[in-house]
Motif scaffolding. Structure first.
Motif, PDB file in Angstrom:
ATOM      1  N   ALA A  96       0.855  -1.200   0.000  1.00 53.87           N
ATOM      2  CA  ALA A  96       0.000   0.000   0.000  1.00 53.87           C
ATOM      3  C   ALA A  96       0.890   1.248   0.000  1.00 53.87           C
ATOM      4  N   VAL A  97       1.995   1.184   0.758  1.00 54.96           N
ATOM      5  CA  VAL A  97       2.969   2.282   0.754  1.00 54.96           C
ATOM      6  C   VAL A  97       3.578   2.405  -0.649  1.00 54.96           C
ATOM      7  N   CYS A  98       3.919   1.252  -1.209  1.00 51.25           N
ATOM      8  CA  CYS A  98       4.557   1.232  -2.536  1.00 51.25           C
ATOM      9  C   CYS A  98       3.683   1.937  -3.584  1.00 51.25           C
ATOM     10  N   VAL A  99       2.382   1.628  -3.623  1.00 51.01           N
ATOM     11  CA  VAL A  99       1.545   2.253  -4.673  1.00 51.01           C
ATOM     12  C   VAL A  99       1.389   3.755  -4.447  1.00 51.01           C
ATOM     13  N   GLU A 100       1.355   4.181  -3.176  1.00 46.62           N
ATOM     14  CA  GLU A 100       1.237   5.629  -2.938  1.00 46.62           C
ATOM     15  C   GLU A 100       2.558   6.336  -3.266  1.00 46.62           C
ATOM     16  N   LEU A 101       3.690   5.647  -3.013  1.00 44.19           N
ATOM     17  CA  LEU A 101       4.984   6.237  -3.398  1.00 44.19           C
ATOM     18  C   LEU A 101       5.044   6.414  -4.914  1.00 44.19           C
ATOM     19  N   GLY A 138      10.842  12.915  -7.433  1.00 52.57           N
ATOM     20  CA  GLY A 138      10.029  11.811  -7.971  1.00 52.57           C
ATOM     21  C   GLY A 138      10.864  10.552  -8.137  1.00 52.57           C
ATOM     22  N   ASP A 139      12.104  10.735  -8.608  1.00 46.23           N
ATOM     23  CA  ASP A 139      12.986   9.566  -8.790  1.00 46.23           C
ATOM     24  C   ASP A 139      13.289   8.899  -7.446  1.00 46.23           C
ATOM     25  N   LEU A 140      13.482   9.726  -6.421  1.00 48.51           N
ATOM     26  CA  LEU A 140      13.719   9.156  -5.080  1.00 48.51           C
ATOM     27  C   LEU A 140      12.534   8.289  -4.650  1.00 48.51           C
ATOM     28  N   LEU A 141      11.324   8.860  -4.795  1.00 53.23           N
ATOM     29  CA  LEU A 141      10.129   8.112  -4.371  1.00 53.23           C
ATOM     30  C   LEU A 141       9.966   6.827  -5.180  1.00 53.23           C
ATOM     31  N   LEU A 142      10.278   6.919  -6.465  1.00 51.52           N
ATOM     32  CA  LEU A 142      10.165   5.723  -7.305  1.00 51.52           C
ATOM     33  C   LEU A 142      11.133   4.635  -6.838  1.00 51.52           C
ATOM     34  N   THR A 143      12.364   5.028  -6.513  1.00 53.05           N
ATOM     35  CA  THR A 143      13.318   3.999  -6.061  1.00 53.05           C
ATOM     36  C   THR A 143      12.902   3.435  -4.700  1.00 53.05           C
ATOM     37  N   HIS A 144      12.358   4.292  -3.815  1.00 51.64           N
ATOM     38  CA  HIS A 144      11.856   3.759  -2.529  1.00 51.64           C
ATOM     39  C   HIS A 144      10.749   2.730  -2.781  1.00 51.64           C
TER      40      HIS A 144
END
Ligand code: FPP
Ligand code: MG
Length: 343
Positions: A96-101, A138-144
């Motif tokens: 759920a965290v992953c999809v919001e990230l 955005g790139d940071l969030l995508l890698t997280h």
């Protein structure tokens, strides 16, 4: 049948089998938040921790967007999809965290692409920190997000990567459409499916899969997710013309010369509007209010609402084929709230 936009929005809000008076929509959403309270607060904590990771200033940009909230519809849809089959597993909370990230990452990029100045009622990250910082945020969030998926649900990686590819494809086709005049309805539907519905589809099918649902039930929830994603983006595109409480730059699509369904339908009816669109694209912003007015007057907005209503109805038909449960009823509420939301 053509309705006014208000009447059509009203029917979208009341498409439940329950009467809105007996069982208000807000109440049912609050109920979803109560049922999922522990899961949602764990997701919120993990999300904020994740967004804070990485070098400043891009982690500031990421944190800025994530801390502005949003309804967290995608995590909620994922958690409820798991809850249809029993207690929510820990992996579902992480996904759920992953999809919001991922959603947050796309918004940081999207505001650069669309030159959006407002997001969730505040200055967009690109206005505060600039485009480069926003893209890297955005790139940071995508890698997280990718690290989270790899750690907690590695079996979902192929589907997640396919979903990311769809998001990018949808955005590219939409960008290409800004230079073209003949964006057909078919192209519009493919953009919606890729740039928005794909992530909802991933969220609901991942929730089902992590909870051990059968292939049939996973398929039903995948279709449900896709339908609510389509309705979600249809309403989003409509609000650019008809809304005033979106917390985002108004008429941004029009200013950008973006052909979304209200304009596509209005142009089908009145092809001379393309001349105005060309003028806007050539830099004449004075045409924006006039073109918006003509789109609204054409009745296109009400037709868009009818299409959104169609997707919401289809979504609930898929749900009805699942075993009855409180989570299923709340998923229905999530589908229905799409008429009354901002991101
Ligand atoms: C908002 O649409 C944008 C999306 C739903 C998808 C954006 C996708 C990308 C930027 C490409 C993929 C990026 C990553 C990080 C994988 P909108 O502009 O119609 O909505 P808005 O009105 O909220 O701006
Ligand atoms: Mg945008």
């Amino acid at each position: 049948m053509t309705q006014t936009t208000d009447a059509a929005l009203g029917s979208l809000a009341k498409c439940s089998a329950y009467s809105a008076a007996e069982f208000p929509l807000e109440g049912r959403l609050a109920e979803a938040q109560v049922l999922l309270r522990d899961d949602l607060s764990a997701v919120e904590r993990l999300l904020r921790e994740s967004a804070a990771q990485g070098p400043v200033p891009s982690s500031d940009a990421a944190r800025h967007l994530v801390s502005l909230g949003g309804k967290r519809v995608r995590p909620m849809a994922l958690l409820l999809s798991s809850a249809c089959f029993g207690p929510v597993p820990a992996a579902s909370r992480h996904m759920a965290v992953c999809v919001e990230l991922i959603h947050s990452a796309t918004l940081l990029h999207d505001d650069v692409i669309d030159e959006g100045t407002e997001r969730r009622g505040q200055a967009s990250a690109r206005v505060v920190w600039g485009n480069a910082v926003s893209v890297l945020g955005g790139d940071l969030l995508l890698t997280h997000a990718l690290v989270t998926a790899q750690q907690h649900a590695p079996a979902l990686m192929p589907a997640l990567l396919q979903t990311l590819r769809q998001l990018v494809d949808g955005e590219i086709v939409q960008l290409r459409g800004r230079a073209e005049l003949d964006v057909s309805e078919a192209v519009y539907w493919s953009i919606l499916r890729d740039k928005t519905a794909a992530l909802f589809r991933f969220a609901t099918s991942a929730g089902a899969e992590l909870a051990g649902a059968s292939a049939r039930h996973r398929g039903l929830l995948a279709e449900f997710g896709e339908c609510i994603g389509m309705a979600f983006q249809l309403v989003d595109d409509l609000l650019d013309y008809a809304g005033d409480q979106t917390g985002k730059t108004m008429f941004a699509d029009l200013r950008q010369g973006k052909l979304t369904l209200p304009l596509v339908l209005a142009v089908e009816q009145e092809p001379e509007l393309l001349g105005w669109l060309q003028q806007i694209r050539a830099g004449d912003q004075s045409r924006v209010p006039q073109l918006r007015q003509r789109v609204v007057a054409s009745g296109a907005c009400a037709r868009v609402v009818e299409k959104a209503l169609g997707y919401t109805t289809r979504a609930t038909e898929y749900l009805e084929q699942l075993p009855a449960s409180p989570a299923r009823a709340l998923l229905r509420s999530v589908a229905e709230q799409l008429a009354d939301r901002s991101r």
